[in-house]
Design a protein around this motif. Structure first.
Motif, short mmCIF file in Angstrom:
data_model
loop_
_atom_site.label_atom_id
_atom_site.label_comp_id
_atom_site.label_asym_id
_atom_site.label_seq_id
_atom_site.Cartn_x
_atom_site.Cartn_y
_atom_site.Cartn_z
N MET A 132 0.83 -1.19 0.00
CA MET A 132 0.00 0.00 0.00
C MET A 132 0.87 1.25 0.00
O MET A 132 2.06 1.19 0.20
CB MET A 132 -0.92 0.02 1.22
CG MET A 132 -2.14 -0.89 1.13
SD MET A 132 -3.13 -0.75 -0.36
CE MET A 132 -4.00 0.74 -0.12
N ALA A 133 0.22 2.34 -0.15
CA ALA A 133 0.91 3.63 -0.25
C ALA A 133 1.44 4.08 1.12
O ALA A 133 0.83 3.82 2.15
CB ALA A 133 -0.05 4.69 -0.78
N ILE A 134 2.57 4.71 1.08
CA ILE A 134 3.13 5.39 2.24
C ILE A 134 3.25 6.85 1.86
O ILE A 134 3.89 7.20 0.87
CB ILE A 134 4.51 4.82 2.63
CG1 ILE A 134 4.37 3.36 3.04
CG2 ILE A 134 5.13 5.65 3.76
CD1 ILE A 134 5.69 2.66 3.29
N ARG A 135 2.61 7.71 2.62
CA ARG A 135 2.63 9.16 2.35
C ARG A 135 3.50 9.84 3.39
O ARG A 135 3.58 9.40 4.53
CB ARG A 135 1.21 9.74 2.41
CG ARG A 135 0.25 9.08 1.46
CD ARG A 135 0.66 9.31 0.02
NE ARG A 135 -0.29 8.70 -0.90
CZ ARG A 135 0.04 8.05 -1.97
NH1 ARG A 135 1.32 7.90 -2.30
NH2 ARG A 135 -0.88 7.54 -2.76
N THR A 136 4.15 10.91 3.00
CA THR A 136 5.04 11.62 3.92
C THR A 136 4.69 13.09 3.98
O THR A 136 4.08 13.65 3.08
CB THR A 136 6.52 11.48 3.50
OG1 THR A 136 6.69 12.12 2.23
CG2 THR A 136 6.95 10.03 3.42
N ALA A 137 5.11 13.69 5.06
CA ALA A 137 5.05 15.13 5.25
C ALA A 137 6.19 15.47 6.19
O ALA A 137 6.69 14.60 6.92
CB ALA A 137 3.71 15.55 5.85
N SER A 138 6.61 16.71 6.18
CA SER A 138 7.73 17.09 7.05
C SER A 138 7.46 18.44 7.70
O SER A 138 6.62 19.22 7.23
CB SER A 138 9.04 17.15 6.24
OG SER A 138 8.94 18.13 5.21
N ALA A 139 8.16 18.67 8.78
CA ALA A 139 8.06 19.94 9.49
C ALA A 139 9.45 20.33 9.98
O ALA A 139 10.26 19.47 10.34
CB ALA A 139 7.11 19.82 10.67
N ARG A 140 9.71 21.62 9.96
CA ARG A 140 10.95 22.17 10.51
C ARG A 140 10.56 23.28 11.47
O ARG A 140 9.78 24.16 11.12
CB ARG A 140 11.84 22.71 9.41
CG ARG A 140 13.13 23.32 9.95
CD ARG A 140 14.05 23.76 8.82
NE ARG A 140 15.17 24.51 9.30
CZ ARG A 140 16.33 24.01 9.69
NH1 ARG A 140 16.52 22.70 9.65
NH2 ARG A 140 17.31 24.76 10.11
N TRP A 141 11.10 23.22 12.68
CA TRP A 141 10.85 24.23 13.71
C TRP A 141 12.19 24.83 14.10
O TRP A 141 13.15 24.12 14.31
CB TRP A 141 10.18 23.61 14.94
CG TRP A 141 9.78 24.64 15.93
CD1 TRP A 141 10.48 24.99 17.05
CD2 TRP A 141 8.64 25.48 15.89
NE1 TRP A 141 9.82 26.00 17.71
CE2 TRP A 141 8.69 26.31 17.01
CE3 TRP A 141 7.58 25.62 15.00
CZ2 TRP A 141 7.71 27.26 17.27
CZ3 TRP A 141 6.61 26.55 15.27
CH2 TRP A 141 6.67 27.36 16.39
N GLN A 142 12.22 26.16 14.21
CA GLN A 142 13.44 26.85 14.64
C GLN A 142 13.09 27.77 15.80
O GLN A 142 12.21 28.62 15.67
CB GLN A 142 14.01 27.69 13.49
CG GLN A 142 14.48 26.83 12.33
CD GLN A 142 14.99 27.68 11.20
OE1 GLN A 142 14.24 28.00 10.28
NE2 GLN A 142 16.26 28.04 11.27
N GLY A 143 13.79 27.60 16.91
CA GLY A 143 13.61 28.49 18.05
C GLY A 143 12.77 27.87 19.16
O GLY A 143 12.44 26.70 19.15
N THR A 144 12.44 28.74 20.11
CA THR A 144 11.66 28.30 21.27
C THR A 144 10.19 28.13 20.88
O THR A 144 9.77 28.56 19.81
CB THR A 144 11.74 29.34 22.40
OG1 THR A 144 11.10 30.55 21.96
CG2 THR A 144 13.19 29.63 22.79
N LEU A 145 9.42 27.55 21.79
CA LEU A 145 8.01 27.32 21.52
C LEU A 145 7.27 28.62 21.20
O LEU A 145 6.56 28.70 20.20
CB LEU A 145 7.34 26.64 22.71
CG LEU A 145 5.82 26.49 22.61
CD1 LEU A 145 5.42 25.60 21.44
CD2 LEU A 145 5.25 25.98 23.91
N THR A 146 7.44 29.63 22.02
CA THR A 146 6.64 30.85 21.84
C THR A 146 7.25 31.84 20.86
O THR A 146 6.53 32.64 20.27
CB THR A 146 6.41 31.55 23.19
OG1 THR A 146 7.67 31.83 23.80
CG2 THR A 146 5.57 30.68 24.11
N GLU A 147 8.55 31.81 20.65
CA GLU A 147 9.20 32.77 19.76
C GLU A 147 9.63 32.17 18.43
O GLU A 147 9.97 32.89 17.50
CB GLU A 147 10.43 33.38 20.46
CG GLU A 147 10.12 34.10 21.76
CD GLU A 147 9.17 35.27 21.59
OE1 GLU A 147 9.27 35.99 20.58
OE2 GLU A 147 8.28 35.43 22.45
N GLY A 148 9.60 30.85 18.33
CA GLY A 148 10.09 30.20 17.12
C GLY A 148 9.08 30.23 15.98
O GLY A 148 7.96 30.70 16.12
#
Length: 142
Positions: free
Chosen positions: A1-17
């Motif tokens: 079956m299919a495998i789907r992907t997605a990505s995320a990049r986070w830079q910095g602190t939780l509230t300021e990033g």
């Protein structure tokens, strides 16, 4: 079956990033931040992306249900409202409200409601999310 992907990049602190999300084939790319998630800031957030996935999955499942029953739809428009709330366990998605409007020639409201419920219960994203979140449906035949 299919495998789907997605990505995320986070830079910095939780509230300021800040961050970016991207689907594997690049169809969706968006910026996100603390403000876009927990306030009303610009950008997207994980809950909106879950909502988009759920609305898309449900609409396709409903189209299949209706077509298989002999009522091919002309159009299905679905909005998913994802409720992110503070619980004893922390921030949680507690409920997703699906609101769908469909143009389906030759079907009556009761028959449409039956297939809409079946699609809500049977779409893969509903099956994934329903153990942890209540899923409600408002289905309107137009």
């Amino acid at each position: 079956m299919a495998i789907r992907t997605a990505s995320a990049r986070w830079q910095g602190t939780l509230t300021e990033g800040t961050g970016t999300v991207r689907t594997g084939k690049g169809g969706v790319t968006g910026n996100y931040s603390f403000s876009s998630r927990f306030e009303e800031g610009e950008g997207t957030n994980p809950e909106e992306l879950i909502g988009a996935a759920h609305a898309g999955c449900f609409s396709m499942a409903l189209s299949k249900q209706l077509t298989d029953a002999g009522f091919p739809p002309s159009a299905i428009d679905t909005t998913a409202s994802v409720h992110l709330e503070k619980t004893d366990a922390g921030m949680s998605v507690t409920r997703i409200g699906l609101d769908t409007r469909a143009d389906v020639p030759g079907i009556d409201a009761a028959e449409f409601a039956k297939w809409a419920e079946a699609a809500k219960d049977g779409c893969p994203i509903s099956r994934l999310l329903s153990p942890g979140a209540e899923i409600t449906l408002a289905a309107t035949l137009v």
